[in-house]
Design an enzyme around this catalytic site. Structure first.
Site, PDB file in Angstrom:
ATOM      1  N   LYS A 105       2.310  -1.340  -7.017  1.00 48.06           N
ATOM      2  CA  LYS A 105       1.383  -1.148  -5.902  1.00 48.06           C
ATOM      3  C   LYS A 105       2.157  -0.865  -4.616  1.00 48.06           C
ATOM      4  O   LYS A 105       1.786  -0.003  -3.806  1.00 48.06           O
ATOM      5  CB  LYS A 105       0.531  -2.405  -5.735  1.00 48.06           C
ATOM      6  N   GLU A 147      -4.852  -8.555  -4.938  1.00 52.77           N
ATOM      7  CA  GLU A 147      -4.762  -7.739  -6.148  1.00 52.77           C
ATOM      8  C   GLU A 147      -4.884  -8.607  -7.390  1.00 52.77           C
ATOM      9  O   GLU A 147      -4.272  -9.680  -7.479  1.00 52.77           O
ATOM     10  CB  GLU A 147      -3.421  -6.997  -6.163  1.00 52.77           C
ATOM     11  N   ASP A 173      -9.293  -4.263  -5.833  1.00 48.98           N
ATOM     12  CA  ASP A 173     -10.052  -4.163  -7.081  1.00 48.98           C
ATOM     13  C   ASP A 173     -11.547  -4.038  -6.803  1.00 48.98           C
ATOM     14  O   ASP A 173     -12.268  -3.375  -7.548  1.00 48.98           O
ATOM     15  CB  ASP A 173      -9.803  -5.394  -7.958  1.00 48.98           C
ATOM     16  N   ASN A 298     -11.178   0.743 -18.866  1.00 44.63           N
ATOM     17  CA  ASN A 298      -9.859   1.269 -19.223  1.00 44.63           C
ATOM     18  C   ASN A 298      -9.231   0.393 -20.299  1.00 44.63           C
ATOM     19  O   ASN A 298      -9.361  -0.823 -20.257  1.00 44.63           O
ATOM     20  CB  ASN A 298      -8.945   1.304 -17.985  1.00 44.63           C
TER      21      ASN A 298
END
Length: 768
Positions: A105, A147, A173, A298
Site C-alpha cells: 500500500k 487497512e 476498504d 475476489n
C-alpha cells in the site's frame, strides 16, 4: 494466535508464488526504504540536520504547531495502519503477516501520488486499544489510512478516531471501494438513462465495503427504501437477530423476502461484495433492463462476466479483477484523495470530499483514454461505454482531476487548514509530477502557445502522433499536418477514442494521392538531381518517403517545422533533411543535443546522435548552437568540456582538441560560462572543480556536457538515463535551415509533444 506462533506447513508454491517471494526478498527484503531528502555530506550539513541547527525548527513548531507543515515531512506523510484481521483474500492472518500488504500500500501511495508512508502493524484486537494506539500517532502523520480491519470493529474504530483526531482518517476498504463503485454507478445510470433516486439496488454482502458503498450512494441520491441487503443469512429484514449490527440495521426492511433470488427481482443494480458464484445466471433474467452488475468478490466474482453476458447481453459488468473490463480498484482513488487532503491541510475526509472524488473519476472515464492507460490496458483502446465505466488505474490524469476536486471540496466545507490559494500553481505542481518534463518545458510551451505555426509529421498514421496532435490542438501549441492515408488516420482516431478529425481540425497529406505531387517531384529533383538521383527515382521517393514529403513541405513554406523518425534509422532521415531543407546560413554541420530530466535536475548532452568524431572547430560550433537551444528553455547555459583528462592531466589528441575548442568558443562567445577539459564529476561539483582549478571560469553546476566524440556522449547519456530513471527529451537536431527533428522509435506521445513544441518555439524565435 500471537505473531510469534507458527502455522501449519505452507501449501505447495505456484510459479507466481515463487516469483513473488523472490521479488519481496531480493535484492533486499521488503519493498520500502527511507531516503534522506537533504544532503548530509559534511560537518555543516550535520549541524543543520541535527544538533545544534535542528533546535530552530523545533522552537518554531513549539510556538506554532502549524509550522510542522513547513519544517517537517508530516504534511506529506501517511500512516497505513492495520491489525491484520481482514486481509483481502487471506482473512485474519494477524499484524505481522499483513506487513507485506501494508508495504505494498505504501508503494502505491508513493508511485501514484508521491506521498510518503510509514506502515504500522498493530497487535490490537480490541477496539479501545486500537483506537488509543492510532490516536497517539497524530503528531507523526498528516493522515491515517486504516487497512484490512474486520467488520464491524472497523466502523467503530474509524468513527472514534475521526472524533479524536484532527487529521484525515480514511478506511480505504470501505470508502475507497465506495467511491469507485459510486463512479461506476453514476456512469452506468447515465448510459442506461436511469435516475439514481428511482433505481432498485440489491447487495450480496453487508460488510464494511458494501455498507460504505450504500451510504455513499444514498448521499448521491439513492433512496434507502429502494435498497435491499442480503448476506450469508439472507435478506436483512426488520427483526432479524443473526449477524446483525447497528450499521447493517439501517438497511433492514419490513419484507417477507428471505433470499437473494427473491430480492433480485426488478433490480437495476446488483452490488456483490461477498463470495464467488452466489449470483446465479437465472437470477439475472429477473433484473431490470440494462442492469449494472458489480461482481466484486475476489478472486472469483459472484458471477463470471462471460456467464453474465450470455444471459444478459444488455448488462454492464464490473469486477475486482484486472483481466476484465471495468475493474473496481481502490488505487484509482485513495492516493489522490489523500494528495488533495494533505495539500490543503484537511482535518478530515468528509462526505463532500468523497462525492467530489466520485464526480472527478466518473468524468475522467468519459474523456479520451490517455496513451499510458491505453498501453496498460493492452487491448484496443476503450471508449466510454458499457465496457469502460471506470478509468484505468494507470491514467496519469487521475491525480490532476481528483486531488484538486478534493481540496476544493475541503475548502468549501471549512475543513481545509491550509486552503490552496493559487490553484493554477497547484495544478502546475501536479502536472510536473505527472509529466516530469513540465517544468523545464514551460518556457518553450509559452513561446509556442497560440503561435499558429504548422508542424508536419512524417509518421501521421502512428498512434503516438495522433495523440500528440490532439494534445497540440488542445494546448494550442501549433497546427499539426499529418502525412498518411486519410482512411487509415480516420479509422485509428476512432479506434483510439480521439476526438480530432481530418480536414476539420488538421490537414492530411496523402502520399498516395496529393494534387501537389508533380510540384513536389520537381522541387525534390531540383535539390538532388545532381546527387545521383534520376527523375524516375525522384517520383518513387516522393510517393513513398514521408520524411522527404515533409521536408519538401517545409522547404516550400507549406509547413514551418518537420517531425520524423518513428520508423527506420536516424542517418537516412538526417540525409533527407540535409538534402531538402539544408543547413542554416553560417552553419557547417548538423549536431544533436539531448536533454535528460532526473530528480537531481536537468542536463544537456552533446553530441549524442550526429557527429562521430568532431573536430575542435565543429565542437565549438555545436556548443554555441546548444547554448542557444538551452536559452530557449529560459536557462543560462553553463558548459563543461568533459574528458578523461582533468585540466591537463593527460596529453592526447582528444584533450588537445577540447582545449582548442575551448579557445575558439571563448573568442566567439566571451559571455558564455564554459571551462574544460575536466572530469565528469568536476563538471557537476564546483568545490571539486576548484580544488583542481581554483580559477575555473565555470561557476556552479554545468548543465551542458560537451563530449569529445559521439561514442562518449551517447554511451554516457544512456547509462545515466538508465541509472537515474531520467526522462529523455530529444534528440534536438540543431543547424537546419528550418526546424526539423528526428525522433527515436521509443518516444512516447508526450515526448513527441515536447519536440513539436521545441520546433514551434524555434520557428517563432526565428520569425519563420
Amino acid at each position: 494466535m500471537s505473531d510469534g506462533q507458527k502455522t501449519d506447513a505452507a501449501p505447495a508454491l505456484s510459479e507466481l508464488d515463487e516469483q513473488a517471494l523472490f521479488y519481496h526478498r531480493y535484492p533486499k527484503p521488503g519493498k520500502l526504504v527511507i531516503e534522506a531528502s537533504k544532503p548530509l555530506g559534511n560537518q555543516r550539513d550535520l549541524a543543520l540536520a541535527y544538533s545544534p541547527g535542528v533546535a530552530a525548527p523545533c522552537r518554531q513548531i513549539a510556538a506554532d504547531p502549524s509550522k510542522a507543515a513547513d519544517y517537517t515531512s508530516r504534511a506529506n506523510l501517511v500512516g497505513v495502519v492495520s491489525n491484520g484481521t481482514a486481509v483481502l483474500g487471506l482473512g485474519n492472518i494477524g499484524p505481522l503477516a499483513s506487513k507485506p500488504v501494508m508495504e505494498g500500500k505504501a508503494v502505491l501511495f508513493k508511485k501514484f501520488a508521491d506521498i510518503d508512508v510509514f506502515d504500522i502493524e498493530v497487535d490490537a484486537l480490541e477496539i479501545e486499544r486500537m483506537v488509543d494506539v492510532v490516536a497517539a500517532l497524530e503528531p507523526t502523520f498528516g493522515g491515517i489510512n486504516l487497512e484490512d480491519i474486520k467488520a464491524p470493529e472497523c466502523f467503530e474504530i474509524e468513527e472514534r478516531l475521526r472524533k479524536r483526531m484532527g487529521i484525515p482518517v480514511f478506511h480505504d476498504d470501505q470508502h475507497g471501494t465506495a467511491i469507485i463503485v459510486a463512479a461506476a454507478v453514476r456512469n452506468a445510470l447515465m448510459l442506461a438513462g436511469k435516475d439514481i433516486a428511482e433505481v432498485k439496488i440489491v447487495t450480496s454482502g453487508a460488510g464494511a465495503a458494501a455498507l460504505a458503498c450504500l451510504n455513499l450512494l444514498v448521499s448521491l441520491g439513492a433512496r434507502i427504501e429502494n435498497i435491499l441487503c442480503t448476506d450469508i443469512e439472507g435478506v436483512v429484514y426488520t427483526g432479524r437477530q443473526a449477524h446483525m449490527d447497528r450499521w447493517k440495521a439501517a438497511y433492514a426492511k419490513d419484507t417477507s423476502m428471505r433470499t437473494l433470488a427473491e430480492a433480485i427481482e426488478g433490480a437495476d443494480v446488483f452490488l456483490g461484495l461477498s463470495a464467488g458464484g452466489v449470483l446465479k445466471p437465472e437470477y439475472l433474467e429477473k433484473m431490470a433492463d440494462r442492469p449494472l452488475i458489480l461482481a466484486l468478490a475476489n478472486p472469483t466474482p459472484e458471477i463470471m462476466p462471460e456467464l453474465a453476458r450470455a444471459v444478459r447481453p444488455d448488462a454492464m459488468i464490473c469486477t475486482g479483477r484486472s483481466d476484465f473490463p471495468n475493474q473496481v480498484n481502490n488505487v484509482i482513488c485513495f492516493p489522490f484523495i489523500f494528495r488533495g487532503a494533505l495539500d490543503c491541510g484537511a482535518t478530515t475526509i468528509n462526505e463532500e470530499m468523497k462525492i467530489a472524488a466520485v464526480d472527478a473519476i466518473a468524468a475522467l472515464a468519459r474523456e479520451d483514454v490517455s496513451e499510458v492507460a491505453a498501453q496498460a490496458l493492452g487491448a484496443e483502446t476503450p471508449i466510454f461505454g458499457p465496457d469502460y465505466l471506470i478509468p484505468s488505474p494507470f491514467d496519469p490524469r487521475l491525480i490532476l482531476k481528483i486531488a484538486p476536486a478534493v481540496a476544493k471540496a475541503a475548502e468549501a466545507t471549512g475543513v481545509a487548514g491550509r486552503p490552496i490559494v493559487d490553484v493554477d500553481a497547484y495544478l502546475d505542481r501536479l502536472n510536473r509530477f505527472v509529466y516530469r518534463s513540465r517544468l523545464i518545458m514551460k518556457p518553450v510551451f509559452q513561446i509556442a502557445r497560440d503561435s499558429g505555426k504548422r508542424v508536419i509529421f512524417a509518421d501521421g498514421e502512428d498512434e503516438r502522433v495522433l495523440r500528440a496532435a490532439q494534445v497540440m490542438l488542445e494546448e494550442r501549441l501549433g497546427v499539426p499536418i499529418l502525412i498518411g492515408r486519410p482512411g487509415v488516420i480516420t479509422n485509428r482516431l476512432e479506434r483510439y477514442g480521439l476526438k480530432i478529425r481530418p480536414k476539420t481540425d488538421f490537414e492530411v497529406v496523402n502520399p498516395e494521392d496529393d494534387p501537389r505531387y508533380r510540384d513536389y517531384v520537381d522541387h525534390y529533383f531540383s535539390k538532388v538531381g545532381r546527387k545521383g538521383v534520376n527523375p524516375d527515382t525522384a517520383r518513387t521517393v516522393v510517393r513513398t518517403n514521408t520524411t522527404v514529403i515533409g521536408a519538401i513541405a517545409v522547404s516550400r513554406r507549406e509547413a514551418d517545422a518537420l517531425i520524423c523518425g518513428l520508423e527506420g534509422r536516424y542517418a537516412p532521415h538526417l540525409r533527407d533533411i540535409r538534402q531538402v531543407i539544408g543547413l542554416a546560413d553560417g552553419v557547417c554541420k548538423f549536431a544533436a543535443v539531448s536533454l535528460l530530466i532526473s530528480p537531481q535536475g536537468s542536463k544537456f548532452f552533446l553530441d549524442t546522435y550526429v557527429q562521430r568524431q568532431p573536430s575542435a572547430e565543429e565542437i565549438a560550433e555545436m556548443t554555441l548552437l546548444a547554448a542557444a537551444e538551452i536559452r530557449r528553455f529560459g536557462l543560462t547555459p553553463k558548459a563543461a568540456l568533459v574528458s578523461h583528462s582533468n585540466f591537463g592531466t593527460d596529453e592526447t589528441d582528444e584533450t588537445k582538441k577540447l582545449r582548442i575548442a575551448l579557445q575558439l568558443i571563448r573568442e566567439q562567445a566571451p559571455d558564455l560560462e564554459i571551462d574544460g577539459e575536466m572530469h565528469g564529476d568536476a563538471a557537476l561539483s564546483e568545490p571539486l572543480r576548484r580544488r583542481v582549478m581554483p580559477h575555473t571560469t565555470l561557476t556552479g553546476e554545468a548543465n551542458l556536457l560537451v563530449f569529445p566524440n559521439l561514442d562518449a556522449a551517447n554511451i554516457t547519456m544512456n547509462v545515466v538515463k538508465a541509472m537515474t530513471d531520467s526522462l529523455h527529451v530529444g534528440p534536438i537536431l540543431m543547424g537546419a535551415r528550418s526546424p526539423a527533428h528526428i525522433l527515436t522509435p521509443s518516444v512516447t506521445s508526450r515526448g513527441i509533444v515536447n519536440i513539436a513544441a521545441i520546433a514551434v518555439a524555434e520557428a517563432v524565435q526565428r520569425g519563420s
